[in-house]
Design a protein around this motif. Structure first.
Motif, short mmCIF file in Angstrom:
data_model
loop_
_atom_site.label_atom_id
_atom_site.label_comp_id
_atom_site.label_asym_id
_atom_site.label_seq_id
_atom_site.Cartn_x
_atom_site.Cartn_y
_atom_site.Cartn_z
N GLY A 24 21.79 36.37 53.22
CA GLY A 24 20.28 36.84 52.98
C GLY A 24 20.75 38.19 53.28
N GLU A 25 20.61 38.54 55.10
CA GLU A 25 20.39 39.58 55.10
C GLU A 25 20.87 40.81 54.15
N GLN A 26 20.42 41.37 54.29
CA GLN A 26 20.29 42.80 54.05
C GLN A 26 20.65 44.35 54.24
N ASP A 83 39.64 43.75 36.99
CA ASP A 83 38.29 42.88 36.58
C ASP A 83 38.23 42.33 38.32
N VAL A 84 39.60 41.68 38.86
CA VAL A 84 39.21 41.49 40.53
C VAL A 84 39.69 42.21 41.63
N PRO A 85 38.54 42.78 41.72
CA PRO A 85 38.57 44.01 43.00
C PRO A 85 39.77 43.31 43.57
N ARG A 86 40.80 44.67 44.08
CA ARG A 86 42.03 44.55 44.78
C ARG A 86 41.21 44.71 46.73
N HIS A 87 40.35 45.06 47.24
CA HIS A 87 40.07 44.60 48.28
C HIS A 87 38.66 44.03 48.11
N VAL A 88 38.44 43.05 48.69
CA VAL A 88 37.05 42.21 49.22
C VAL A 88 36.77 42.64 50.81
N ALA A 89 36.03 43.15 50.79
CA ALA A 89 35.39 42.95 53.02
C ALA A 89 34.23 42.02 52.55
N ILE A 90 33.93 41.52 54.09
CA ILE A 90 32.93 40.23 54.03
C ILE A 90 32.57 40.37 54.64
N ILE A 91 30.85 40.50 54.72
CA ILE A 91 30.28 40.49 56.28
C ILE A 91 29.56 38.82 57.18
N MET A 92 30.67 37.72 57.49
CA MET A 92 30.05 36.69 57.77
C MET A 92 29.37 36.25 58.16
N ASP A 93 27.98 36.12 58.04
CA ASP A 93 26.27 35.88 58.78
C ASP A 93 26.16 34.76 58.54
N GLY A 94 25.45 34.10 59.18
CA GLY A 94 24.31 32.72 59.47
C GLY A 94 25.13 31.39 59.97
N ASN A 95 26.19 31.78 60.44
CA ASN A 95 26.00 30.93 61.75
C ASN A 95 25.14 29.45 61.75
N GLY A 96 24.16 30.76 63.02
CA GLY A 96 23.98 30.31 63.91
C GLY A 96 22.30 29.63 63.11
N ARG A 97 22.40 30.21 61.69
CA ARG A 97 21.51 29.49 61.64
C ARG A 97 21.33 28.46 60.16
N TRP A 98 22.92 28.15 60.47
CA TRP A 98 23.53 26.88 59.52
C TRP A 98 23.88 26.12 61.09
N ALA A 99 23.59 25.88 61.90
CA ALA A 99 23.67 25.80 63.22
C ALA A 99 22.67 24.83 63.65
N LYS A 100 21.47 26.07 63.35
CA LYS A 100 20.17 25.02 63.84
C LYS A 100 18.96 24.28 63.18
#
Ligand code: IPE
Ligand code: IPE
Ligand code: MG
Length: 244
Positions: free
Chosen positions: A193-195, A16-33
């Protein structure tokens, strides 16, 4: 949850809990903008989200967390942004390492660390050595990482090791990747939101569940991580087999 049964596919147990989570950490630029701030402010805020996410992984008992911090294609960004990101990584490492170690985090770095220069590369080596026997969470930082480059490097390694074509199998080939001793990601999250996958862990995500979330990376935290795990728990993983 279903058990994978297809031959040739590594046998995962669907937790139920994933053993391995991978994350594409995106959107820093838009957050600042959106705030009229320079991009670097978004990256700085993104580092805080990294902190929160590591804690969330520990709290949920997720044993492997991989974070995409800098891609091999990110070298194409303007020199000042690359310098800001390099500075932030150094700064993050120096400030957080002691605490990560205390929390039982084992740090692993994948990607071409040498490209950031010998000083940072050596610091990363040292951090890996220092935390090598920690068992609470394996934190994999992907920096100057590209999935295709990793596969090409693995092919070269196999050839240099004198592996014959007959000896190449999916399993033996995996052993030449930088993730050789890590389980494949069960859940891949991309914020902003990028797919798309943007050249991240191409081999390893063959059967990962993928979640694209609309929020920007600097806004990611405990609640978003928990929501992602909840979403994951509703998925039926089939691995090509028929549900039992
Ligand atoms: C992610 O944020 C951080 C890196 C890729 C290094 P971005 O810098 O890509 O932010 P956006 O996509 O421009 O909003
Ligand atoms: C992917 O984000 C790389 C990281 C998050 C480190 P990018 O912002 O570089 O990806 P693209 O260019 O939008 O595909
Ligand atoms: Mg981006």
């Amino acid at each position: 949850m279903s058990e994978p049964v297809s031959p040739g596919v590594p046998r995962h147990v669907a937790f139920d809990v994933p053993r391995h989570v991978a994350i594409i950490m995106d959107g820093n630029g838009r957050w600042a903008k959106a705030r009229g701030l320079p991009r670097v402010a978004g990256h700085r805020e993104g580092a805080k989200a990294v902190r929160r996410t590591i804690q969330a992984a520990i709290d949920h008992g997720v044993p492997y967390l991989t974070l995409f911090a800098f891609s091999s294609e990110n070298w194409q960004r303007p020199a000042d942004e690359v310098a800001d990101l390099t500075f932030l990584m150094k700064h993050y490492l120096r400030n957080e390492l002691a605490e990560l170690h205390e929390k039982g985090v084992r740090l692993r770095v994948i990607g071409e660390r040498e490209r950031f220069g010998p000083a940072l590369a050596e610091e990363l080596d040292a951090a890996e050595r220092k935390t090598a026997s920690n068992t609470k969470l394996t934190l994999v930082m992907a920096i100057s990482y590209g999935g295709r480059a990793e596969i090409v490097t693995a092919v070269k390694r196999a050839m240099l090791a004198g592996v014959s074509p007959q000896e190449i199998t999916e399993q033996s080939f995996s052993g030449f990747l930088s993730t050789a001793d890590l389980p494949d990601p069960d859940l891949l999250i991309r914020t902003s939101g990028e797919q798309r996958v943007s050249n991240f862990l191409l081999w390893q995500i063959a059967y990962a569940e993928i979640l694209f979330t609309p929020g920007l990376w600097p806004d990611f935290g405990a609640a978003e991580f928990a929501a992602a795990l909840e979403n994951y728990a509703t998925r039926e993983r089939r691995f090509g087999a028929r549900p039992v």
